[in-house]
Scaffold this motif. Structure first.
Motif, PDB file in Angstrom:
ATOM      1  N   LYS A 177       0.545  -7.599   1.014  1.00  0.00           N
ATOM      2  CA  LYS A 177       0.182  -5.679   1.701  1.00  0.00           C
ATOM      3  C   LYS A 177      -1.635  -6.509   2.419  1.00  0.00           C
ATOM      4  CE  LYS A 177       2.495  -4.341  -0.853  1.00  0.00           C
ATOM      5  NZ  LYS A 177       3.441  -3.047  -0.272  1.00  0.00           N
ATOM      6  N   THR A 181       1.572  -2.896  -9.536  1.00  0.00           N
ATOM      7  CA  THR A 181       0.828  -2.206  -9.233  1.00  0.00           C
ATOM      8  C   THR A 181       0.447  -1.437 -10.556  1.00  0.00           C
ATOM      9  OG1 THR A 181       2.270  -1.387  -7.573  1.00  0.00           O
ATOM     10  CG2 THR A 181      -0.298  -0.302  -7.817  1.00  0.00           C
ATOM     11  N   HIS A 208      -5.857  -2.082   7.890  1.00  0.00           N
ATOM     12  CA  HIS A 208      -6.205  -2.367   7.139  1.00  0.00           C
ATOM     13  C   HIS A 208      -7.836  -1.270   6.814  1.00  0.00           C
ATOM     14  CE1 HIS A 208      -7.195  -2.608   2.152  1.00  0.00           C
ATOM     15  NE2 HIS A 208      -5.480  -2.943   2.897  1.00  0.00           N
ATOM     16  N   HIS A 213       4.696   7.154  -2.418  1.00  0.00           N
ATOM     17  CA  HIS A 213       3.061   6.715  -2.864  1.00  0.00           C
ATOM     18  C   HIS A 213       1.589   8.083  -2.867  1.00  0.00           C
ATOM     19  CE1 HIS A 213       3.734   4.503   0.772  1.00  0.00           C
ATOM     20  NE2 HIS A 213       1.914   4.806   1.067  1.00  0.00           N
ATOM     21  N   HIS A 265       6.375   8.835   4.793  1.00  0.00           N
ATOM     22  CA  HIS A 265       5.122   7.778   4.356  1.00  0.00           C
ATOM     23  C   HIS A 265       6.349   6.359   4.106  1.00  0.00           C
ATOM     24  CE1 HIS A 265       9.317   7.962   1.444  1.00  0.00           C
ATOM     25  NE2 HIS A 265       8.205   7.215   1.021  1.00  0.00           N
ATOM     26  N   CYS A 324       4.043   4.096   6.524  1.00  0.00           N
ATOM     27  CA  CYS A 324       2.853   3.826   5.961  1.00  0.00           C
ATOM     28  C   CYS A 324       2.554   2.439   5.909  1.00  0.00           C
ATOM     29  CB  CYS A 324       2.501   4.502   4.759  1.00  0.00           C
ATOM     30  SG  CYS A 324       1.350   4.165   4.627  1.00  0.00           S
ATOM     31  N   GLU A 382      -0.136   1.572   5.333  1.00  0.00           N
ATOM     32  CA  GLU A 382      -0.922   1.087   3.053  1.00  0.00           C
ATOM     33  C   GLU A 382      -2.806   1.191   3.848  1.00  0.00           C
ATOM     34  OE1 GLU A 382       1.309  -1.230   0.377  1.00  0.00           O
ATOM     35  OE2 GLU A 382       2.554  -0.531   1.673  1.00  0.00           O
ATOM     36  N   CYS A 383      -2.782   1.453   4.774  1.00  0.00           N
ATOM     37  CA  CYS A 383      -4.506   1.280   4.842  1.00  0.00           C
ATOM     38  C   CYS A 383      -5.557   1.861   4.253  1.00  0.00           C
ATOM     39  CB  CYS A 383      -4.882   1.260   6.780  1.00  0.00           C
ATOM     40  SG  CYS A 383      -4.467   2.757   7.208  1.00  0.00           S
ATOM     41  N   TRP A 440      -1.574  10.266  -4.302  1.00  0.00           N
ATOM     42  CA  TRP A 440      -2.427   9.131  -3.305  1.00  0.00           C
ATOM     43  C   TRP A 440      -3.259   7.414  -4.018  1.00  0.00           C
ATOM     44  CZ3 TRP A 440      -4.274   4.652  -1.339  1.00  0.00           C
ATOM     45  CH2 TRP A 440      -4.094   4.247   0.168  1.00  0.00           C
ATOM     46  N   TYR A 443      -1.078   3.565  -4.600  1.00  0.00           N
ATOM     47  CA  TYR A 443      -0.673   2.010  -3.899  1.00  0.00           C
ATOM     48  C   TYR A 443       1.188   2.041  -4.247  1.00  0.00           C
ATOM     49  CZ  TYR A 443      -4.315   0.692  -1.438  1.00  0.00           C
ATOM     50  OH  TYR A 443      -5.924   0.438  -1.239  1.00  0.00           O
ATOM     51  N   PRO A 444       2.108   2.247  -2.577  1.00  0.00           N
ATOM     52  CA  PRO A 444       3.541   2.479  -3.822  1.00  0.00           C
ATOM     53  C   PRO A 444       4.021   1.072  -4.736  1.00  0.00           C
ATOM     54  CG  PRO A 444       3.552   0.963  -1.425  1.00  0.00           C
ATOM     55  CD  PRO A 444       1.681   1.537  -2.283  1.00  0.00           C
ATOM     56  N   GLY A 462       7.268  -1.057  -0.023  1.00  0.00           N
ATOM     57  CA  GLY A 462       6.064  -0.636   1.095  1.00  0.00           C
ATOM     58  C   GLY A 462       6.216  -1.557   2.509  1.00  0.00           C
TER      59      GLY A 462
END
Lengths: 431, 94
Positions: free
Chosen positions: A41, A129, A280, B21, B59, B62, B64-65, B80, B82-83, B88
């Protein structure tokens, strides 16, 4: 339910450094990563600075880490749509160990660093997560995962979950909304190019690398461009301040596309092929946006703690992250020796950060974000520099102006004398 | 060379979760006078249809920034995060 001595949320440079430090001391460490492997990620511009924090535990770092090239050549460029003026520093001292910086790929590097922690005995839990922190009597005592609502418990949680750090927020260490002026969005195109073509274009041999920071040609948006050489690819990207970007109609990729067509950049990219596109946030507000760094049973490290320095010349983050991870790890070891996981004991984390380069440098550059908040830097100054160079070199059959008068005229036209004086004073103070 | 986000799935890998997500309450966006998400999102996940006054969020691509989380002044998200682990965006090199 599993009980650990410490839980580290996020297997990036801060988290893996913390896990490595604690596992080496014999603590039972859970290292959580939301990606299917560490680094999946993660993205960044591309230059990893020297990791002094890890040289004790990994003394031959540069021989064993998966590095692309070490940086020997640094260039600062002022750019307009059609011209560019560069200052180039080529340094032989940076061409031998300990190297000053490297280009790396995060999915490769972060995976390798997490593996060092695993080899030292840490338990890596990928695809995990974190959804919530667990509390008991006001203390943080663990985390709950998004997967099967699994709970993990430990007397210490280290938040290394990156710039937005929901762990720090859920633990009450960060309140309120983020200021868009404090965040930059970094976008990057990874461009395939044969090694010998890169070597020829950038004047490099063997594993030597070049880094180029560029100011200007960002559509007036506060931000900058970077171009780094990997072994056989280039990293071209931008960091754009959100507070500035959101006031325009520009999209990040339009600005990057414009840049790729800028004539001097286009020549460097010729024949290249887009391999990957990534983005990011960067916590560029640094000292001004720091959350609380510790509380009962928790410490916050790396980007999660906004340990990031963006001065335009230097873009530092991973070196600060690794150092904060090591210090958090050492603090956790002491806390276990003393059986004391309270705020009082963990305050040593902040004290040691303050004694290290991490908070010293962040404090030193605390005014830099204000200086960089000046829109003139991103358009008028690059135009001034390139405009002056154009007049100095131009041969057009007309008599030349006296250089001092030409400079004064250009400054008046493009910046204004008062603004110039204010900017010089502000710039001097912030650096 | 150009970044064309219609082709993002050719450059960047994703393991798309059917359970999103991020959940955007699109009716909130109709009152918004800024809609910074539309131009700031580096993956063009947000589209504003001026004729029908409708915001669309997808999504799938995405990155994920975190940009939309920061620039949305109306907190228009009912979710909101993260997956889920393993889902993701999946960077390979970068």
């Amino acid at each position: 339910m599993t009980v650990f001595d410490a839980i580290v949320v996020g297997a990036g440079p801060a988290g893996s450094s913390a896990a490595l430090t604690m596992a080496k001391a014999g603590l039972k460490v859970a290292l959580l990563e939301r990606g299917s492997f560490p680094g999946e990620k993660n993205m960044f511009g591309g230059v990893l600075h020297r990791l002094t924090a890890l040289e004790d535990v990994l003394p031959n770092f540069w021989d064993i880490a998966p590095l692309e090239r070490h940086i020997v050549k640094k260039t600062l460029t002022f750019m307009t749509e059609g011209s560019s003026f560069s200052v180039n520093f080529d340094n032989q001292a940076a061409n031998q160990p300990p190297y000053n910086g490297y280009t790396i790929f995060r999915p490769t590097f972060d995976r390798w660093l997490a593996d060092q922690a695993v080899q030292a005995g840490a338990t890596l839990l990928s695809s995990s997560t974190v959804d919530e922190v667990l509390r008991e009597g006001g203390r943080i005592v663990g985390v709950r995962l998004l997967r099967d609502n699994a709970e993990l418990r430990a007397p210490i949680v280290i938040a290394a979950d990156g710039v937005l750090s929901f762990v720090a927020r859920k633990a009450g260490l960060r309140q309120g909304r983020f200021n868009p002026d404090h965040q930059g969005v970094c976008i990057k195109a990874l461009i395939d190019m044969p090694k010998d073509v890169i070597d020829d274009r950038f004047g490099l041999t063997r594993r030597e690398g070049a880094s180029n920071e560029i100011v200007g040609n960002t559509g007036g948006v506060r931000g900058g461009t970077f171009l780094y050489t990997n072994y056989n690819s280039l990293s071209l990207g931008m960091v754009l301040e959100l507070g500035s970007l959101m006031k325009t109609d520009w999209t990040p990729y339009h600005l990057l596309n414009n840049l790729m067509e800028q004539p001097q950049i286009a020549k460097l990219l010729r024949g290249g092929r887009l391999l990957e596109y990534s983005a990011h946030l960067v916590p560029k507000g640094g000292y001004q946006m720091q959350p609380e760094l510790f509380s009962d049973g928790i410490m916050v490290t790396g980007d999660a703690a906004a340990l990031c320095i963006v001065t335009g010349l230097n873009l530092e983050g991973i070196n600060l992250a690794a150092q904060s991870g090591v210090i958090a790890g050492k603090t956790a070891i002491v806390a276990h020796q003393q059986r004391d996981f309270s705020k009082g004991c963990l305050s040593n984390y902040k004290k040691q950060l303050e004694d290290s380069f991490v908070l010293k440098d962040l404090k030193l550059y605390r005014r830099t974000p204000d200086m960089l908040h000046n829109d003139r830097i991103y358009q008028q100054y690059p135009e001034l520099v390139c405009g002056m160079m154009d007049e100095i070199y131009r041969i057009d059959g007309r008599p030349k102006a006296k250089m001092s008068q030409m400079i004064l005229r250009q400054v008046k036209e493009k910046i204004g004398l008062k603004n110039m004086l204010a900017d010089v004073y502000g710039g001097w103070r912030s650096l | 060379m150009k970044i064309n986000l219609d082709e993002i799935f050719d450059y960047t890998s994703f393991n798309i979760d059917r359970d999103p997500h991020i959940i955007l309450e699109e009716n909130v966006c109709q009152q918004c006078d800024q809609r910074a998400c539309v131009n700031c999102c580096p993956a063009a996940c947000y589209t504003w249809d001026e004729d029908n006054k409708k915001m669309t969020f997808v999504h799938d691509g995405c990155l994920e920034c975190g940009t939309c989380y920061v620039v949305c002044k109306n907190e228009a998200f009912s979710r909101w995060r993260y997956p889920r682990g393993g889902f993701g965006v999946a960077f390979r090199m970068t």
